[in-house]
Scaffold this active site. Structure first.
Site, PDB file in Angstrom:
ATOM      1  N   SER A 148      -0.602  -6.712   4.459  1.00  0.00           N
ATOM      2  CA  SER A 148       0.005  -6.051   3.310  1.00  0.00           C
ATOM      3  C   SER A 148       0.567  -7.057   2.322  1.00  0.00           C
ATOM      4  O   SER A 148       0.902  -8.202   2.657  1.00  0.00           O
ATOM      5  CB  SER A 148       1.136  -5.127   3.774  1.00  0.00           C
ATOM      6  OG  SER A 148       2.249  -5.885   4.227  1.00  0.00           O
ATOM      7  N   GLU A 201      -4.596 -12.961   2.275  1.00  0.00           N
ATOM      8  CA  GLU A 201      -5.310 -11.914   1.550  1.00  0.00           C
ATOM      9  C   GLU A 201      -4.437 -10.677   1.611  1.00  0.00           C
ATOM     10  O   GLU A 201      -4.183 -10.137   2.694  1.00  0.00           O
ATOM     11  CB  GLU A 201      -6.673 -11.644   2.180  1.00  0.00           C
ATOM     12  CG  GLU A 201      -7.507 -10.654   1.399  1.00  0.00           C
ATOM     13  CD  GLU A 201      -8.406  -9.843   2.306  1.00  0.00           C
ATOM     14  OE1 GLU A 201      -8.216  -8.608   2.362  1.00  0.00           O
ATOM     15  OE2 GLU A 201      -9.269 -10.433   2.956  1.00  0.00           O
ATOM     16  N   CYS A 244     -10.440  -3.813   2.712  1.00  0.00           N
ATOM     17  CA  CYS A 244      -9.744  -4.505   1.636  1.00  0.00           C
ATOM     18  C   CYS A 244     -10.535  -4.476   0.338  1.00  0.00           C
ATOM     19  O   CYS A 244      -9.979  -4.712  -0.733  1.00  0.00           O
ATOM     20  CB  CYS A 244      -9.439  -5.944   2.046  1.00  0.00           C
ATOM     21  SG  CYS A 244     -10.839  -6.801   2.778  1.00  0.00           S
TER      22      CYS A 244
END
Length: 510
Positions: A246, A269, A306
């Protein structure tokens, strides 16, 4: 590799430098279905033990040959494949992901990634070797002999991801890249799939034994509260961090990494809405078809990617109406889907609530979800409202889509300039849209690590050319990628050797 783990029952221990260690405190897994198991809770003391073992291992592993490391990566892939039945069974139970996703996609992708990295380091091009020969007679000053090569940086911390129990977790991309570079790894296992992490750690341990690698080259610390992650990022022997998760959790760890007495790179990421820009000619020719395809991509894997394309930017008009109607019809036909964890499902419901009751947002399809089972949602707004409301640009992890209407090419360009950093941006276009696309590309390439045309970003190819990263908040370091062979470079640094005798040079330069 005798397949002994086909009937796998987790023992719930940590793997620290080749030793399976129980803990005084345990946590219980929360599978989507099937039996729950108890796992030892990680502690800062275990992190310290793992980091010290990794540093000791680096003194030998950091100086292994490329061939030895490549053989080690190949062995990990083989040991995972021989456990395919057991890995598939427990990963399905813990995550709720279907068997084809684990058996036919994630496990082969993880194994193939290990083998690709092995092949890549065997070739040696990644070392960027350079040599400026000595010029003793140069005037006015002689030049020394200079040789440069990329060298491993030391022990690396890796945080397992919730949405990829194999490809981005225990033996996933960050671990594979660090091991390929010559760096030992300490993994903080994700609490959503600890049994999967354990059996993959068993595969890595078996490969360590087969290849005669030092035990400290890999450790797995299960579970643990925030103090475990903080201890790992702040440990003075850890030299870099790989993280997928997150925005808020990653940003907190990033801040810790850069505030250390010795700041270290944090390759995180963190999140992306992966906008699509649908240009007029393409919309006129196949607006309804694109709407249907977008909806199918939106709900793939319950939207738990993602690279999930959460935002579609379209012009006002009949073609846009057809796009929205087709997307809605497709989403209506989608049944309830299982989220990876109860927490992710709760976060999806919270994210959806951001769109409820906003004057500038219209609900195209609004559903209710309960527990771990969720349904898709679709909303619509205009460009001006989107740019003025930062909440509308925040990622909602799950099958929620937002259509942003623009009045024409100028407003589409304005919206593009207002985007935050993304992992991907997509253009849907026909030949007649080339001029409009030409205006957008210089803007969009500054916003994302990967630009697509006439596709959907949910597939991330593991290849030499792939970039899986982007400007913040998509990732914390826009100059690197977490997927593909270039990811190995994250865990290397250039060292120049001046007038160094061949006997003292690294084997890659001698």
């Amino acid at each position: 590799m005798d397949g002994a783990n086909r009937n796998f029952t987790p023992h719930g221990k940590h793997l620290i430098a080749g030793e399976w260690i129980a803990g005084e405190q345990t946590f219980r897994s929360s599978p989507a279905y099937g039996e729950a198991h108890d796992f030892a809770i990680g502690t800062p003391e275990l992190v310290n033990r793992a980091a010290e073992a990794a540093e000791q291992a680096f003194l030998s592993y950091g100086y292994t040959t490329r061939e030895d490391r490549a053989a080690f990566l190949d062995a990990i892939a083989e040991e995972m494949e021989v456990r395919v039945d057991a890995i598939t069974e427990i990963a399905m139970s813990e995550t709720g992901l279907p068997e084809p996703r684990i058996r036919n996609v994630e496990l082969p992708r993880t194994a193939n990634q290990l083998r690709l990295f092995a092949s890549h380091i065997r070739a040696g091009d990644y070392l960027d070797r350079r040599h400026d020969a000595a010029l003793p007679d140069r005037k006015p000053m002689p030049r020394p002999d200079l040789k440069m090569v990329q060298r491993p940086i030391g022990p690396v911390a890796v945080f397992g991801a919730s949405n990829f129990p194999l490809a981005f977790s225990t033996a996933g991309g960050d671990t594979a890249a660090a091991l390929a570079a010559g760096c030992p790894v300490v993994v903080k296992g994700h609490g959503a799939h600890p049994g999967t992490g354990e059996i993959v750690a068993e595969a890595i341990a078996a490969a360590i034994d087969r290849c005669g690698m030092p035990g400290g080259v890999f450790s797995l610390v299960q579970g643990g509260k925030r103090d475990v992650g903080q201890a790992l990022v702040q440990h003075p022997l850890i030299k870099a961090v790989g993280f997928t998760g997150s925005l808020y959790g990653g940003r907190a760890l990033f801040d810790l990494a850069v505030s250390r007495p010795e700041p270290i790179p944090f390759f995180g990421e963190l999140g992306s809405v992966n906008p699509m820009f649908l240009l007029p000619e393409a919309m006129s020719a196949r607006g309804a078809e694109l709407g249907k395809s977008w909806a199918a991509s939106l709900v793939m894997g319950a939207g738990q990617f993602c690279t999930n394309p959460g935002i579609a930017v379209i012009e006002n008009g009949a073609a846009g109406d057809a796009f929205v109607a087709a997307a809605r019809d497709t989403l209506v036909e989608t049944g309830p889907q299982t989220m990876l964890t109860d927490g992710i499902a709760a976060a999806y419901r919270d994210g959806k609530s951001r769109f409820n009751g906003r004057n500038a947002v219209t609900a195209v399809l609004e559903t209710e979800s309960e527990g771990r089972m969720i349904r898709p949602n679709l909303y619509e707004t205009d460009a001006s409202s989107y740019l003025q409301d930062a909440d509308l640009g925040e990622e909602v992890f799950g099958p929620l889509g937002l259509v942003v209407r623009v009045s024409g090419a100028d407003e589409m360009e304005t919206l593009a300039r207002g985007l935050r950093g993304q992992l991907t941006v997509t253009l849907h276009m026909d030949d007649g849209d080339t001029d409009a696309a030409r205006r957008l590309v210089p803007i969009l390439e500054r916003k994302a690590g990967r630009l697509l045309v006439n596709g959907f970003p949910t597939g991330v190819e593991v290849a030499d050319s792939m970039v899986h990263g982007g400007p913040f908040p998509a990732s914390t370091n826009f100059g690197h990628t977490s997927v593909g062979t270039l990811s190995i470079r994250r865990f290397l640094r250039p060292v120049c050797y001046q007038n160094m005798p061949d006997a003292l040079l690294p084997s890659d330069l001698a």
